[in-house]
Each structure stands twice: as C-alpha cells, then as structure tokens.
Design a protein around this motif. Sequence first.
Motif, PDB file in Angstrom:
ATOM      1  N   LYS A  42       0.840  -1.195   0.000  1.00  0.00           N
ATOM      2  CA  LYS A  42       0.000   0.000   0.000  1.00  0.00           C
ATOM      3  C   LYS A  42       0.883   1.256   0.000  1.00  0.00           C
ATOM      4  N   GLU A  43       0.433   2.315  -0.659  1.00  0.00           N
ATOM      5  CA  GLU A  43       1.167   3.581  -0.677  1.00  0.00           C
ATOM      6  C   GLU A  43       0.424   4.610   0.158  1.00  0.00           C
ATOM      7  N   VAL A  44       1.187   5.408   0.915  1.00  0.00           N
ATOM      8  CA  VAL A  44       0.625   6.403   1.820  1.00  0.00           C
ATOM      9  C   VAL A  44       1.375   7.711   1.619  1.00  0.00           C
ATOM     10  N   LYS A  45       0.652   8.817   1.655  1.00  0.00           N
ATOM     11  CA  LYS A  45       1.271  10.137   1.570  1.00  0.00           C
ATOM     12  C   LYS A  45       1.568  10.607   2.998  1.00  0.00           C
ATOM     13  N   ALA A  46       2.838  10.914   3.279  1.00  0.00           N
ATOM     14  CA  ALA A  46       3.254  11.259   4.638  1.00  0.00           C
ATOM     15  C   ALA A  46       4.350  12.318   4.610  1.00  0.00           C
ATOM     16  N   GLN A  47       4.561  12.945   5.760  1.00  0.00           N
ATOM     17  CA  GLN A  47       5.637  13.937   5.882  1.00  0.00           C
ATOM     18  C   GLN A  47       6.622  13.507   6.967  1.00  0.00           C
ATOM     19  N   LEU A  48       7.869  13.934   6.820  1.00  0.00           N
ATOM     20  CA  LEU A  48       8.929  13.598   7.764  1.00  0.00           C
ATOM     21  C   LEU A  48       8.752  14.413   9.038  1.00  0.00           C
ATOM     22  N   VAL A  49       8.922  13.756  10.185  1.00  0.00           N
ATOM     23  CA  VAL A  49       8.789  14.387  11.499  1.00  0.00           C
ATOM     24  C   VAL A  49      10.007  13.998  12.319  1.00  0.00           C
ATOM     25  N   GLY A  50      10.554  14.940  13.094  1.00  0.00           N
ATOM     26  CA  GLY A  50      11.664  14.638  13.986  1.00  0.00           C
ATOM     27  C   GLY A  50      12.916  15.430  13.654  1.00  0.00           C
ATOM     28  N   ASP A  51      14.071  14.882  14.043  1.00  0.00           N
ATOM     29  CA  ASP A  51      15.357  15.513  13.778  1.00  0.00           C
ATOM     30  C   ASP A  51      16.374  14.433  13.414  1.00  0.00           C
ATOM     31  N   GLU A  52      17.658  14.781  13.454  1.00  0.00           N
ATOM     32  CA  GLU A  52      18.669  13.810  13.025  1.00  0.00           C
ATOM     33  C   GLU A  52      18.805  12.633  13.991  1.00  0.00           C
ATOM     34  N   TRP A  53      18.358  12.782  15.226  1.00  0.00           N
ATOM     35  CA  TRP A  53      18.470  11.712  16.212  1.00  0.00           C
ATOM     36  C   TRP A  53      17.292  10.751  16.169  1.00  0.00           C
ATOM     37  N   PHE A  54      16.106  11.279  15.902  1.00  0.00           N
ATOM     38  CA  PHE A  54      14.913  10.435  15.887  1.00  0.00           C
ATOM     39  C   PHE A  54      13.933  11.019  14.877  1.00  0.00           C
ATOM     40  N   HIS A  55      13.546  10.216  13.901  1.00  0.00           N
ATOM     41  CA  HIS A  55      12.613  10.688  12.887  1.00  0.00           C
ATOM     42  C   HIS A  55      11.754   9.539  12.371  1.00  0.00           C
ATOM     43  N   ASP A  59       1.296  10.468   8.579  1.00  0.00           N
ATOM     44  CA  ASP A  59       0.299  10.845   7.579  1.00  0.00           C
ATOM     45  C   ASP A  59      -0.652  11.896   8.166  1.00  0.00           C
ATOM     46  N   SER A  60      -1.626  12.318   7.382  1.00  0.00           N
ATOM     47  CA  SER A  60      -2.534  13.376   7.815  1.00  0.00           C
ATOM     48  C   SER A  60      -3.445  12.942   8.965  1.00  0.00           C
ATOM     49  N   LEU A  61      -3.591  11.639   9.178  1.00  0.00           N
ATOM     50  CA  LEU A  61      -4.420  11.121  10.266  1.00  0.00           C
ATOM     51  C   LEU A  61      -3.633  10.952  11.563  1.00  0.00           C
ATOM     52  N   GLY A  62      -2.316  11.166  11.507  1.00  0.00           N
ATOM     53  CA  GLY A  62      -1.477  11.034  12.701  1.00  0.00           C
ATOM     54  C   GLY A  62      -0.838   9.672  12.867  1.00  0.00           C
ATOM     55  N   ASN A  63      -1.017   8.780  11.907  1.00  0.00           N
ATOM     56  CA  ASN A  63      -0.366   7.468  11.964  1.00  0.00           C
ATOM     57  C   ASN A  63       1.130   7.628  11.708  1.00  0.00           C
ATOM     58  N   ALA A  64       1.941   6.869  12.440  1.00  0.00           N
ATOM     59  CA  ALA A  64       3.390   6.953  12.313  1.00  0.00           C
ATOM     60  C   ALA A  64       3.929   5.743  11.555  1.00  0.00           C
ATOM     61  N   TYR A  65       4.953   5.989  10.731  1.00  0.00           N
ATOM     62  CA  TYR A  65       5.583   4.941   9.921  1.00  0.00           C
ATOM     63  C   TYR A  65       7.091   5.049  10.063  1.00  0.00           C
ATOM     64  N   VAL A  66       7.743   3.906  10.273  1.00  0.00           N
ATOM     65  CA  VAL A  66       9.204   3.867  10.341  1.00  0.00           C
ATOM     66  C   VAL A  66       9.730   3.003   9.209  1.00  0.00           C
ATOM     67  N   GLU A  67      10.930   3.333   8.763  1.00  0.00           N
ATOM     68  CA  GLU A  67      11.522   2.617   7.640  1.00  0.00           C
ATOM     69  C   GLU A  67      12.079   1.277   8.092  1.00  0.00           C
ATOM     70  N   LYS A  68      11.785   0.270   7.308  1.00  0.00           N
ATOM     71  CA  LYS A  68      12.324  -1.071   7.530  1.00  0.00           C
ATOM     72  C   LYS A  68      13.246  -1.407   6.359  1.00  0.00           C
ATOM     73  N   LYS A  69      13.364  -2.647   5.998  1.00  0.00           N
ATOM     74  CA  LYS A  69      14.268  -3.073   4.929  1.00  0.00           C
ATOM     75  C   LYS A  69      13.800  -2.600   3.559  1.00  0.00           C
ATOM     76  N   ASN A  70      14.753  -2.358   2.673  1.00  0.00           N
ATOM     77  CA  ASN A  70      14.504  -2.050   1.262  1.00  0.00           C
ATOM     78  C   ASN A  70      13.590  -0.843   1.038  1.00  0.00           C
ATOM     79  N   SER A  71      13.727   0.182   1.859  1.00  0.00           N
ATOM     80  CA  SER A  71      12.938   1.421   1.742  1.00  0.00           C
ATOM     81  C   SER A  71      11.432   1.176   1.859  1.00  0.00           C
ATOM     82  N   LEU A  72      11.052   0.141   2.562  1.00  0.00           N
ATOM     83  CA  LEU A  72       9.649  -0.119   2.838  1.00  0.00           C
ATOM     84  C   LEU A  72       9.360   0.325   4.271  1.00  0.00           C
ATOM     85  N   TYR A  73       8.144   0.773   4.517  1.00  0.00           N
ATOM     86  CA  TYR A  73       7.790   1.340   5.803  1.00  0.00           C
ATOM     87  C   TYR A  73       6.770   0.480   6.522  1.00  0.00           C
ATOM     88  N   LYS A  74       6.765   0.597   7.846  1.00  0.00           N
ATOM     89  CA  LYS A  74       5.858  -0.169   8.684  1.00  0.00           C
ATOM     90  C   LYS A  74       5.156   0.787   9.637  1.00  0.00           C
TER      91      LYS A  74
END
Length: 96
Positions: A42-55, A59-74
């Motif tokens: 699935k594809e989601v439109k999201a914006q980056l949040v955080g700084d160089e230590w934690f990011h 998405d617009s609903l407030g769901n958080a996604y972190v990067e996993k393997k191969n540039s895929l997010y969870k």
Amino acid sequence: MKKRISTYRYLVGLLLLACSLYVGAVPAKRGMWRTIQLKNGKEVKAQLVGDEWFHYYADSLGNAYVEKKNSLYKKVSKRKLQKMAEKSRKRRNQQR
C-alpha cells in the motif's frame, strides 16, 4: 607574506571547526509530503517528522511509519514510537 597567509588559513580553519561543534540536531522541515510504500504494498502520503536523532513519517491522520528493509515502511503504534524516542534520547545523551 607567506607566513601571514598561512596564519590566516589556520585561523579560518579553527573558526570553521569551532562553528561545526555547535551545530545540533535540526528539526525536519514540515509540509514536505512524500509518497511512501508500506510492507504490504500500500502507498501512503506522509511527511517527515523529527530531527537527526529520531525521525519517522506521519500521515494526515497522525499514523506513524518507520523505515524497515529495502525502503519499505511499517506502521507503528504510539506506544512503540514513545519507546523508540526514549531509546534515541538515551543514545544521544551518551554521545554528548
């Protein structure tokens, strides 16, 4: 004359080094949206949040996604996100 130029270069180098030591974590620029792909395809439109230590991406609903393997997010829960932030804070304080 050569000695004067050499001294000038040395002082400029020290000044640049001193300035670089005071640069800290910079917050991510808000409002820059990007389409990210989740592990399930699935594809989601999201914006980056955080700084160089934690990011992470949010998405617009407030769901958080972190990067996993191969540039895929969870998608992660708020509780997991808080644990990750605390771990990052500890790591940052150890390096200072």
